[in-house]
Design a protein around this motif. Structure first.
Motif, mmCIF file in Angstrom:
data_model
loop_
_atom_site.group_PDB
_atom_site.id
_atom_site.type_symbol
_atom_site.label_atom_id
_atom_site.label_comp_id
_atom_site.label_asym_id
_atom_site.label_seq_id
_atom_site.Cartn_x
_atom_site.Cartn_y
_atom_site.Cartn_z
ATOM 1 N N THR A 10 -25.120 9.227 60.909
ATOM 2 C CA THR A 10 -26.402 9.158 60.227
ATOM 3 C C THR A 10 -27.407 10.026 60.969
ATOM 4 O O THR A 10 -27.599 9.868 62.176
ATOM 5 N N SER A 12 -31.461 11.829 60.678
ATOM 6 C CA SER A 12 -32.736 11.873 59.969
ATOM 7 C C SER A 12 -32.827 13.242 59.291
ATOM 8 O O SER A 12 -32.076 14.170 59.628
ATOM 9 N N GLN A 15 -33.359 15.795 61.942
ATOM 10 C CA GLN A 15 -32.144 16.108 62.696
ATOM 11 C C GLN A 15 -31.225 17.004 61.876
ATOM 12 O O GLN A 15 -30.590 17.919 62.420
ATOM 13 N N GLU A 102 -30.817 10.560 56.225
ATOM 14 C CA GLU A 102 -31.819 9.582 55.792
ATOM 15 C C GLU A 102 -33.182 10.246 55.670
ATOM 16 O O GLU A 102 -33.456 11.266 56.293
ATOM 17 N N GLY A 103 -34.041 9.659 54.851
ATOM 18 C CA GLY A 103 -35.408 10.143 54.716
ATOM 19 C C GLY A 103 -35.558 11.232 53.675
ATOM 20 O O GLY A 103 -36.518 11.994 53.702
ATOM 21 N N THR A 104 -34.620 11.303 52.746
ATOM 22 C CA THR A 104 -34.705 12.276 51.656
ATOM 23 C C THR A 104 -34.918 11.513 50.356
ATOM 24 O O THR A 104 -34.529 10.347 50.249
#
Length: 124
Positions: A10, A12, A15, A102-104
Protein backbone atom coordinates in the motif's frame (compact mmCIF):
# COMPACT_ATOMS: atom_id res chain seq x y z
CA UNK A 1 4.81 1.13 2.03
CA UNK A 2 2.84 -1.13 4.26
CA UNK A 3 0.22 -3.80 4.44
CA UNK A 4 -0.43 -6.83 6.57
CA UNK A 5 -0.08 -9.17 3.60
CA UNK A 6 3.32 -9.58 2.00
CA UNK A 7 1.80 -9.74 -1.49
CA UNK A 8 -0.08 -6.42 -1.08
CA UNK A 9 1.86 -3.16 -0.96
CA UNK A 10 0.00 0.00 0.00
CA UNK A 11 1.38 3.37 -1.09
CA UNK A 12 0.03 6.87 -0.63
CA UNK A 13 -0.58 8.88 -3.80
CA UNK A 14 2.57 10.86 -2.97
CA UNK A 15 4.64 7.70 -2.56
CA UNK A 16 3.31 6.37 -5.89
CA UNK A 17 4.25 9.58 -7.70
CA UNK A 18 7.68 9.59 -6.04
CA UNK A 19 8.16 5.98 -7.13
CA UNK A 20 7.34 6.80 -10.74
CA UNK A 21 9.70 9.79 -10.65
CA UNK A 22 12.49 7.56 -9.32
CA UNK A 23 12.30 5.14 -12.25
CA UNK A 24 13.77 5.00 -15.73
CA UNK A 25 13.17 2.72 -18.69
CA UNK A 26 15.98 1.63 -20.96
CA UNK A 27 15.81 -1.14 -23.55
CA UNK A 28 12.42 -2.33 -22.26
CA UNK A 29 13.80 -2.65 -18.71
CA UNK A 30 12.35 -0.65 -15.84
CA UNK A 31 14.71 0.21 -12.99
CA UNK A 32 15.42 2.71 -10.18
CA UNK A 33 17.58 5.75 -10.75
CA UNK A 34 20.86 5.86 -8.86
CA UNK A 35 22.37 8.99 -7.37
CA UNK A 36 25.17 10.43 -9.43
CA UNK A 37 24.03 8.89 -12.72
CA UNK A 38 22.52 10.91 -15.55
CA UNK A 39 19.49 9.81 -17.54
CA UNK A 40 18.10 10.90 -20.88
CA UNK A 41 14.76 12.71 -20.89
CA UNK A 42 13.17 9.88 -22.89
CA UNK A 43 13.89 7.48 -20.03
CA UNK A 44 11.28 9.18 -17.81
CA UNK A 45 8.60 6.85 -16.47
CA UNK A 46 4.97 7.85 -16.05
CA UNK A 47 1.88 5.71 -15.50
CA UNK A 48 1.67 4.87 -19.22
CA UNK A 49 5.25 3.59 -19.31
CA UNK A 50 4.69 1.69 -16.06
CA UNK A 51 1.58 0.06 -17.54
CA UNK A 52 3.76 -1.70 -20.10
CA UNK A 53 5.49 -3.54 -17.28
CA UNK A 54 2.43 -4.41 -15.17
CA UNK A 55 0.72 -7.77 -15.34
CA UNK A 56 -2.65 -6.06 -14.80
CA UNK A 57 -3.90 -2.73 -13.57
CA UNK A 58 -6.94 -0.74 -12.57
CA UNK A 59 -6.29 2.97 -12.90
CA UNK A 60 -8.09 6.24 -13.62
CA UNK A 61 -5.08 7.46 -15.59
CA UNK A 62 -4.44 4.39 -17.76
CA UNK A 63 -6.98 1.99 -19.26
CA UNK A 64 -6.08 -1.39 -17.84
CA UNK A 65 -8.79 -3.22 -19.82
CA UNK A 66 -10.12 -5.23 -16.88
CA UNK A 67 -12.57 -7.15 -19.09
CA UNK A 68 -9.89 -8.04 -21.65
CA UNK A 69 -7.57 -9.22 -18.89
CA UNK A 70 -10.37 -11.30 -17.38
CA UNK A 71 -10.94 -12.92 -20.76
CA UNK A 72 -7.20 -13.60 -21.10
CA UNK A 73 -7.23 -15.59 -17.86
CA UNK A 74 -10.36 -17.42 -19.02
CA UNK A 75 -12.63 -16.18 -16.24
CA UNK A 76 -16.03 -14.50 -16.19
CA UNK A 77 -17.66 -12.02 -13.83
CA UNK A 78 -20.86 -10.03 -13.47
CA UNK A 79 -19.29 -6.75 -12.31
CA UNK A 80 -16.01 -4.94 -12.86
CA UNK A 81 -15.26 -5.24 -9.13
CA UNK A 82 -15.74 -9.02 -9.27
CA UNK A 83 -13.63 -9.18 -12.43
CA UNK A 84 -10.80 -7.28 -10.75
CA UNK A 85 -10.95 -9.55 -7.68
CA UNK A 86 -10.56 -12.61 -9.92
CA UNK A 87 -7.68 -11.01 -11.82
CA UNK A 88 -5.87 -10.13 -8.60
CA UNK A 89 -6.39 -13.63 -7.18
CA UNK A 90 -5.10 -15.17 -10.42
CA UNK A 91 -1.89 -13.13 -10.41
CA UNK A 92 -1.22 -13.28 -6.68
CA UNK A 93 -1.32 -17.07 -6.92
CA UNK A 94 1.47 -16.74 -9.52
CA UNK A 95 3.99 -14.88 -7.39
CA UNK A 96 2.90 -11.36 -8.22
CA UNK A 97 2.21 -8.49 -5.86
CA UNK A 98 -0.61 -5.98 -5.74
CA UNK A 99 0.38 -2.32 -5.38
CA UNK A 100 -2.57 -0.38 -3.99
CA UNK A 101 -2.44 3.43 -4.12
CA UNK A 102 -4.46 5.21 -1.44
CA UNK A 103 -5.74 8.78 -1.56
CA UNK A 104 -6.99 8.76 -5.14
CA UNK A 105 -10.54 9.51 -6.26
CA UNK A 106 -10.83 6.26 -8.21
CA UNK A 107 -9.24 2.88 -7.43
CA UNK A 108 -5.57 2.75 -8.37
CA UNK A 109 -4.16 -0.78 -8.21
CA UNK A 110 -1.32 -2.38 -10.12
CA UNK A 111 -0.27 -6.04 -10.29
CA UNK A 112 3.48 -6.45 -10.74
CA UNK A 113 5.70 -9.49 -10.94
CA UNK A 114 7.77 -10.06 -7.79
CA UNK A 115 11.06 -9.68 -9.65
CA UNK A 116 10.02 -6.26 -10.97
CA UNK A 117 8.65 -5.18 -7.57
CA UNK A 118 11.93 -6.20 -5.94
CA UNK A 119 14.02 -4.36 -8.54
CA UNK A 120 11.93 -1.23 -8.01
CA UNK A 121 12.51 -1.37 -4.25
CA UNK A 122 8.97 -2.34 -3.33
CA UNK A 123 9.98 -5.64 -1.71
CA UNK A 124 12.77 -6.25 0.79
Amino acid sequence: MSDERRDVITLSAGQWNALLESLFERDDRLDRRRDGETYRRDEVVDAYVMSGHAEALRSAEVDGDVWGTLEDIEETADTEEEAWEKIVAFYLSRECVLVRVEGTEEPEEWVLGQELARRLGLLG
